[in-house]
Design an enzyme around this catalytic site. Structure first.
Site, PDB file in Angstrom:
ATOM      1  N   ASP A 183      15.962-120.178 -29.422  1.00 22.02           N
ATOM      2  CA  ASP A 183      15.179-119.547 -30.316  1.00 22.02           C
ATOM      3  C   ASP A 183      13.769-120.421 -30.443  1.00 22.02           C
ATOM      4  O   ASP A 183      12.725-119.574 -30.847  1.00 22.02           O
ATOM      5  CB  ASP A 183      15.923-119.457 -31.622  1.00 22.02           C
TER       6      ASP A 183
ATOM      7  N   LYS B 127      20.834-108.218 -27.710  1.00 21.38           N
ATOM      8  CA  LYS B 127      20.661-109.236 -26.897  1.00 21.38           C
ATOM      9  C   LYS B 127      21.868-109.472 -25.903  1.00 21.38           C
ATOM     10  O   LYS B 127      21.566-109.988 -24.707  1.00 21.38           O
ATOM     11  CB  LYS B 127      20.784-110.460 -27.854  1.00 21.38           C
TER      12      LYS B 127
ATOM     13  N   GLN C 135      22.223-115.928 -35.468  1.00 20.61           N
ATOM     14  CA  GLN C 135      21.451-114.781 -35.985  1.00 20.61           C
ATOM     15  C   GLN C 135      20.949-115.123 -37.431  1.00 20.61           C
ATOM     16  O   GLN C 135      21.780-115.151 -38.395  1.00 20.61           O
ATOM     17  CB  GLN C 135      22.253-113.669 -35.811  1.00 20.61           C
TER      18      GLN C 135
END
Ligand code: NAP
Length: 283
Positions: free
Chosen positions: A120, A53, A97
């Site tokens: 997200d 990422k 995460q």
């Protein structure tokens, strides 16, 4: 028949290049998109996802900051950090995460992130907006899959899409996005009886199970579009999908590989959401 392979890696490259140009212009106008990634503990897979990422963000020109915390971090500490990031105007996107250590409740963390910074697309408000077809951050893997299908102008309207897997991050939302595109959607999961019958009915088959080679060639309807989301490490140490690639490629019209399929698109859509967040914040 041999399927056309949809390389997410290639499409991701093109989209990232476009986003690089877009961010250049945004920066000229004083808008600097910024993503903060919070990593707890030292799980090697999570570390590698986070590195991917950051690499994508660097390439595009999105500012990215990694906050790495020890595995003993408490839920209260993490929620306090999220609160701080929610109030920091320089931060456009917050990504924690997953998975998280046992002492932290995942859902509480997802709900703590401000919906406007939830790049997200996991916050219940954003899921609700997706269901009601309002503008929002779409969850990255389903968004990536839809983008891959559209990149090949694959007709979705009226098609029977069969989704294997019903997780909150992949199965459920990808089915919803396909429904929004006027597909007829069937969900299958571990309690589905006679799953092969459903697989054989699919015009579009999305497989997100997490079991190597779960779908074989003889299950597939000739000419189907098959998207393999699964990522499984097998005995020889290599990565493979949920679909038996060599068999399915002989029956399908389109097929995604693993690796170089859905994975790079997931990261790319995260970047897209971060840019969208920065644009919205600047309004
Ligand atoms: P998950 O939360 O473990 O969900 C797996 C789903 O598969 C569940 O709905 C489960 O059914 C279903 N399932 C399990 N065994 C089954 C069986 N024998 N028959 C039918 N259905 C079965 O997994 P996930 O997070 O959705 O991820 C799925 C896979 O995609 C994993 O390999 C993951 O690594 C990969 N993934 C890849 C990306 C990417 O960007 N490439 C992103 C996310 C995930 P129940 O609900 O009944 O338990």
């Amino acid at each position: 028949m041999s399927a056309e392979i949809i390389y997410g890696s290639e499409l991701a490259k093109t989209i990232r290049q476009e986003m690089k140009e877009e961010v250049k212009t945004l920066r000229q106008n004083g808008i600097v998109p910024k993503l903060v990634v919070v990593l707890i503990g030292d799980d090697p897979a999570s570390k590698s996802y986070v590195a991917g990422k950051q690499k994508a963000a660097d390439f595009i020109g999105i500012e990215s900051e990694l906050i790495a915390l020890p595995s003993q971090t408490t839920q209260a500490e993490l929620l306090a950090l999220i609160d701080q990031l929610n109030h920091n105007e320089e931060v456009n996107g917050i990504l924690v995460q997953l998975p998280l250590p046992d002492q932290i409740n995942e859902q509480s963390v997802i709900e703590a992130i401000h919906p406007d910074k939830d790049v997200d697309g996991f916050h219940p408000i954003n899921i609700g907006k997706m269901l009601t077809q309002q503008k929002t951050f779409l969850p990255c893997t389903p968004y990536g899959i839809l983008t891959m299908l559209k990149s090949k102008n694959i007709e979705l309207k009226g098609k029977h899409a069969v989704i294997i897997g019903r997780s909150h991050i992949v199965g459920k939302p990808v089915g919803q996005l396909l429904l929004n595109e006027d597909a007829t959607v069937t969900y299958c999961h571990s309690k589905t009886k006679d799953i092969e019958t459903f697989i054989s009915m699919a015009d579009i088959l999305i497989v997100a199970v997490g079991r190597a080679h779960f779908v074989k060639g003889d299950h597939i309807k000739p000419g189907a579009v098959v998207i393999d989301v699964g990522v499984n490490r097998i005995a020889d140490g290599s990565l493979t999908g949920d679909v038996l690639f060599d068999e399915v490629k002989e029956k399908a019209a389109y097929l995604t590989p693993v690796p170089k399929g859905v994975g790079p698109m997931t990261i790319t859509m995260l970047m897209k959401n971060t840019i969208q967040a920065a644009r919205e914040a600047a309004k």
